[in-house]
Write an enzyme that holds these catalytic residues in place. Structure first.
Site, PDB file in Angstrom:
ATOM      1  N   HIS A 171      -0.943   4.209   7.822  1.00 48.51           N
ATOM      2  CA  HIS A 171      -0.315   5.054   6.713  1.00 48.51           C
ATOM      3  C   HIS A 171       0.018   6.155   7.048  1.00 48.51           C
ATOM      4  CE1 HIS A 171      -2.728   1.782   4.783  1.00 48.51           C
ATOM      5  NE2 HIS A 171      -1.709   1.358   4.207  1.00 48.51           N
ATOM      6  N   SER A 202       0.876  -1.058  -0.003  1.00 49.01           N
ATOM      7  CA  SER A 202       0.062  -0.066  -0.129  1.00 49.01           C
ATOM      8  C   SER A 202       0.829   1.130  -0.069  1.00 49.01           C
ATOM      9  CB  SER A 202      -1.063  -0.147   1.257  1.00 49.01           C
ATOM     10  OG  SER A 202      -0.147  -0.016   2.410  1.00 49.01           O
ATOM     11  N   ASP A 205      -4.206   7.407   8.491  1.00 50.70           N
ATOM     12  CA  ASP A 205      -4.915   6.454   9.534  1.00 50.70           C
ATOM     13  C   ASP A 205      -4.107   5.625  10.356  1.00 50.70           C
ATOM     14  OD1 ASP A 205      -3.500   4.522   7.838  1.00 50.70           O
ATOM     15  OD2 ASP A 205      -5.271   4.206   6.295  1.00 50.70           O
TER      16      ASP A 205
END
Length: 406
Positions: A382, A89, A379
Site C-alpha cells: 500500500h 483496502s 508497506d
C-alpha cells in the site's frame, strides 16, 4: 456449478493457506535477523505516535529538496451531500476491524500519522483516498467505516465506506481471505439507505443517494492474489478471459448501484501492481524489476472496464458513470519519483519494505524508515499517506469534470 467450484476451492485451500501463513511468519523472523546487517537505513520505533513534520533526507552537495506539496484542489460550485466507498483496502477505512479475518491494520505502526496517532484499520500510515476525496470535495475530513459501532446520524448522512481489504470483483477473492464480498457491501449499502430514510424520510434520502458520489476501487487483489498469487482461477481462465470476467463483474456491480439509487458513480482502475514492492520481490528477479505480466493484466482489465462502463453509461438516464484511470498517474510517480519528492519507490517504509504487510508490519518487530514522506509505499503493498494525497488531488482536479456537467 461455478458456485460449487468456488466453495470447494475455498475449503480445499484453507489448510494450505494456514501452512503458508506459518511458513511466511517463520521466514519473517529469518528476514528480521538479516535486517540488522542493513540497519543503517532503518531505525527502531518501539511505540510510534504522531509523527513530527518530515525532514528531508540529507544528501551530499546542494539539493533542491523534496517537491512542494500540490495546492488543494479548486473548489466547485456543486457540492456532494455524501460519499460512498466500495471495494478493497485502498478505500477500507476500518470495516475489517469488525469481521473475522487476518487482513487487518488496526494496530501500530499503521495509523501512526493519522490524527492522534490512532490505528483505525486503514492500510496506511495515515489517511487514505476515501478520506482525501471526501475532504477535497467539502463533504467531511474523514470517512468512517460502515461497520464501526456508534456512528452518529451526521456520520451516516454524509456517507461511509463499505470497502473491505482483500475484496475483489471475483467472488472467490474475498472468500479466500474472509473479506467482505462486493455483494455483501451492496447489501450493507441497501441497509444503509433504509437507515437514512428513517432519519430524513424517503424523498431526502433519495436525494442524498442520487447526488452523493459513489467510488469503487477493486481488482488488484483479484489479479495479484487470486489469479497470479494463489493460481486459483488459472485452471478455468487464461488472463484474457479472466480480465473479461472481472470487467463483467464490475459492470454488474455498477448496475446494482444504479438500481439502488446511485446516480454519480466512479470506478477507479488498477494501478501498475507489478511495481508494488511485494511483487518486485516475488516476481522481479534478483534486480527486483516490475513484474510485466501483472502490469499487462492491469492494463488489459482497465481497457475492458472502461469499454464496459462506457457502454452501460449510454443506457442509463440521468446518471454519470465513469471510468477513472489511475495507471498513468501512478506510473509517472514510479518513473519520475524526484518530481514528487520521493527517494524510495521500490520498497515500503515498514520493515525491510520487501514483503511486510498486515500482521508482519507491527509495533513489536517493526523497523521503520527514517523519513516516511520520502517513501512512495508504506508497506509492501500500500502507498503512503503522502502518495495517496498526491493521487487523490490529481483525481479531484482532473477526473471530476464529468460529475459537474449534469
Amino acid at each position: 456449478m461455478l458456485k460449487d467450484i468456488v466453495v470447494s476451492c475455498s475449503c480445499s485451500f484453507s489448510s494450505s493457506k494456514l501452512s503458508r501463513c506459518v511458513l511466511f511468519i517463520s521466514l519473517f523472523f529469518t528476514f528480521f535477523l538479516a535486517m540488522h546487517t542493513s540497519a543503517h537505513r532503518l531505525q527502531r520505533v518501539p511505540n510510534p505516535g504522531p509523527a513530527p513534520a518530515p525532514t528531508p533526507k540529507p544528501k551530499p552537495g546542494p539539493s533542491p529538496g523534496p517537491a512542494p506539496e500540490p495546492a488543494p484542489p479548486r473548489a466547485h460550485n456543486m457540492t456532494f451531500p455524501a460519499i460512498f466507498a466500495f471495494g478493497d483496502s485502498i478505500l477500507d477505512t476500518g470495516n475489517n476491524d469488525y469481521i473475522l479475518t487476518l487482513i487487518k491494520a488496526d494496530f501500530l505502526p499503521y495509523g501512526m500519522n493519522f490524527p492522534d496517532g490512532v490505528p483505525t484499520g486503514r492500510f496506511c500510515n495515515g489517511k487514505i483516498p476515501s478520506d482525501f476525496i471526501a475532504d477535497y470535495l467539502g463533504v467531511k475530513p474523514i470517512v468512517p467505516a460502515y461497520l464501526r459501532p456508534g456512528l452518529t446520524k451526521e456520520d451516516l448522512l454524509t456517507g461511509v465506506s463499505f470497502a473491505s481489504g482483500g475484496s475483489g470483483f471475483d467472488p472467490l477473492t474475498p472468500i479466500v481471505v474472509s473479506a467482505i464480498p462486493m455483494s455483501k457491501q451492496l447489501a450493507y449499502f441497501q441497509e444503509y439507505i433504509e437507515k437514512v430514510k428513517g432519519f430524513v424520510g424517503k424523498e431526502k434520502a433519495e436525494h442524498i443517494i442520487s447526488q452523493g458520489l459513489a467510488i469503487v476501487v477493486a481488482g488488484s487483489d483479484d489479479l495479484a492474489n487470486t489469479y497470479y498469487g494463489e493460481h486459483l482461477e488459472e485452471f478455468l481462465y487464461d488472463i484474457d478471459s479472466y480480465t473479461t470476467f472481472m470487467a463483467n463483474s464490475a459492470t454488474s456491480f455498477a448496475m446494482q448501484l444504479y438500481e439502488s439509487g446511485a446516480r454519480k458513480i466512479g470506478f477507479i482502475g488498477i494501478s501498475p501492481i507489478g511495481c508494488i514492492p511485494i511483487q518486485r520481490t516475488s516476481r522481479g528477479g534478483l534486480r527486483r524489476k516490475c513484474a510485466k505480466e501483472l502490469n499487462f493484466a492491469a492494463q488489459l482489465f482497465n481497457s475492458k472496464l472502461s469499454t464496459s462502463l462506457n457502454a452501460l453509461a449510454k443506457t442509463l438516464q440521468n446518471t454519470t458513470l465513469v471510468y477513472i484511470d489511475i495507471y498513468a498517474a501512478f506510473d509517472d510517480m514510479i518513473q519520475n519519483p524526484q518530481k514528487y519528492g520521493f527517494d524510495e519507490i521500490d520498497r515500503g517504509c515498514c520493515g525491510t519494505g520487501l514483503f511486510e504487510l498486515g500482521p508482519l508490519c507491527n509495533k513489536f518487530t517493526s523497523l521503520l524508515c527514517k523519513n516516511v514522506s520520502s517513501y512512495m509505499f508504506w508497506d509492501s503493498y500500500h502507498p503512503t499517506e503522502r502518495a495517496y494525497k498526491i493521487l487523490s488531488q490529481k483525481f479531484v482536479e482532473n477526473d471530476m469534470g464529468a460529475f459537474y456537467e449534469r
